[in-house]
Design an enzyme around this catalytic site. Structure first.
Site, PDB file in Angstrom:
ATOM      1  N   ASN A  52     -48.637  25.485  29.566  1.00  0.00           N
ATOM      2  CA  ASN A  52     -47.720  24.147  29.917  1.00  0.00           C
ATOM      3  C   ASN A  52     -47.851  23.137  28.636  1.00  0.00           C
ATOM      4  O   ASN A  52     -46.477  22.713  28.639  1.00  0.00           O
ATOM      5  CB  ASN A  52     -48.721  23.438  31.028  1.00  0.00           C
ATOM      6  CG  ASN A  52     -48.656  24.328  32.548  1.00  0.00           C
ATOM      7  OD1 ASN A  52     -47.690  25.171  32.538  1.00  0.00           O
ATOM      8  ND2 ASN A  52     -49.528  24.096  33.442  1.00  0.00           N
ATOM      9  N   THR A 223     -56.419   8.989  30.722  1.00  0.00           N
ATOM     10  CA  THR A 223     -55.450   9.006  31.745  1.00  0.00           C
ATOM     11  C   THR A 223     -56.023   8.284  32.870  1.00  0.00           C
ATOM     12  O   THR A 223     -57.058   8.850  33.205  1.00  0.00           O
ATOM     13  CB  THR A 223     -54.649  10.193  31.877  1.00  0.00           C
ATOM     14  OG1 THR A 223     -55.468  11.286  32.465  1.00  0.00           O
ATOM     15  CG2 THR A 223     -53.885  10.500  30.676  1.00  0.00           C
ATOM     16  N   ASP A 257     -51.040  17.833  31.574  1.00  0.00           N
ATOM     17  CA  ASP A 257     -50.604  18.816  30.353  1.00  0.00           C
ATOM     18  C   ASP A 257     -49.128  18.184  29.978  1.00  0.00           C
ATOM     19  O   ASP A 257     -48.882  18.324  28.717  1.00  0.00           O
ATOM     20  CB  ASP A 257     -50.226  20.123  31.055  1.00  0.00           C
ATOM     21  CG  ASP A 257     -51.509  20.897  31.519  1.00  0.00           C
ATOM     22  OD1 ASP A 257     -52.551  20.342  31.229  1.00  0.00           O
ATOM     23  OD2 ASP A 257     -51.377  21.716  32.511  1.00  0.00           O
TER      24      ASP A 257
END
Length: 325
Positions: A52, A223, A257
């Site tokens: 990915n 994140t 990803d």
């Protein structure tokens, strides 16, 4: 910038059962279960964290080197990745195992019965980075993403020994790795990627405080889903970038990803950290509104328009000047 992306390469086989699993289970016969469900739908999606990330980098115009282990059934997937700019020459092909596979059936109430077959992924530890660096003329960054644990440790130690900068992305493997192994994967990383939950897991398993982690890595990228991303380093004040607003959330798989792809692409073209994070967040938004981790299509104008709406005209102009899609 030559980036090698190590980690999992897999396919997802997703099926939908129109009824409820619970209706097919007999309480006093659970020790003798033998069931077959007639499903209405089957979707086969390309996946695996390394694949990915590499796909995202390739879609943005780079030629990342994919490093992982697959089976002989990989050829169609290989063609797909190469058509999107990914160098697959360093992918190891097992002689007797299939490519890793996730098989999942979901009923109408979102209950799932699933199996994961690691297959060829177990052979990833046989791959050496030295020959890859020789073939490609050197490696500017190696991403160590979720994979067979032995392979993750081996690649990390190879990076230290050879002096290759590396990004630590232990991700979902944090739940199963021992503290000493996690410390090995993180120590000396140029970049460390975690989400909010993984941040807590990492600190618990290593026994390190937040500041102690920062002392051991170059840049820590954390994140926070819809809350955006925080990027910390001992060399600068924290950088905070919001998530792209007003996105139709369809499927979250692969969003992290994609962020990594966009962020690292931004750094590779010499964008400032804030701009690189904005690229990552924008690419992640395209995946979030798409079923499948590699089903999005990037267009320069559409990408730039989304950056402008989220982060302003100046950000869009600076990022668009670097785009090659």
């Amino acid at each position: 910038m030559r980036i090698a992306v190590t980690g999992s390469i897999a396919t997802d086989h997703l099926m939908a059962f129109p009824g409820k699993f619970a209706d097919q289970l007999v309480a006093d016969q659970l020790e003798n279960v033998s069931l077959s469900f007639l499903v209405d739908e089957l979707e086969i999606r390309k996946g695996g964290v390394a694949a990915n990330i590499a796909f995202g980098l390739g879609s943005l115009g780079m030629s990342p080197v994919l490093v992982g282990a697959v089976g002989a059934d990989f050829e169609q997937y290989r063609t797909w990745l190469e058509d999107h700019g990914v160098d697959t020459k360093s992918v190891h092909v097992s002689q007797n195992k299939h490519t890793a596979r996730f098989v999942c059936t979901t009923d109408q109430t979102q209950n799932q019965i699933a199996s994961f077959y690691p297959g060829a992924m177990a052979e990833s530890s046989s791959i050496e980075l030295g020959p890859i660096a020789d073939r490609t003329g050197g490696l500017d960054l190696v991403i160590v993403s979720p994979n067979d644990p032995d392979a993750m440790v081996k690649h990390t130690e190879e990076c230290r020994a050879a002096g290759y900068p590396f990004a630590a992305d232990p991700s979902q493997q944090l739940a199963r790795l021992e503290g000493e192994t996690v410390r090995t994967l993180v120590e000396g990383a140029s970049y460390l990627f975690t989400n909010e939950y993984e941040t807590a897991l990492l600190k618990r398993s290593t026994g390190w405080s937040h500041d102690e982690v920062l002392q051991r890595v170059g840049t820590w990228v954390m994140t926070h889903g819809g809350e955006g991303v925080v990027i910390e380093s001992t060399q600068h004040d924290p950088v905070r970038v919001s998530a792209v607003p007003d996105v139709s959330e369809v499927e979250p798989t692969g969003v992290g990803d994609a962020f990594r792809s966009g962020f690292l692409w931004g750094l590779s073209v010499k964008l400032p950290t804030e701009r690189a994070a904005q690229v990552g967040s924008t690419l992640a938004s395209f995946v979030l509104e798409t079923i499948g981790t590699q089903e999005y299509v990037l267009q320069r104008s559409t990408f730039s328009d989304r950056v402008a709406r989220a982060y302003g005209a100046d950000a869009a102009a600076e990022i668009e000047s670097k785009l090659r899609v």
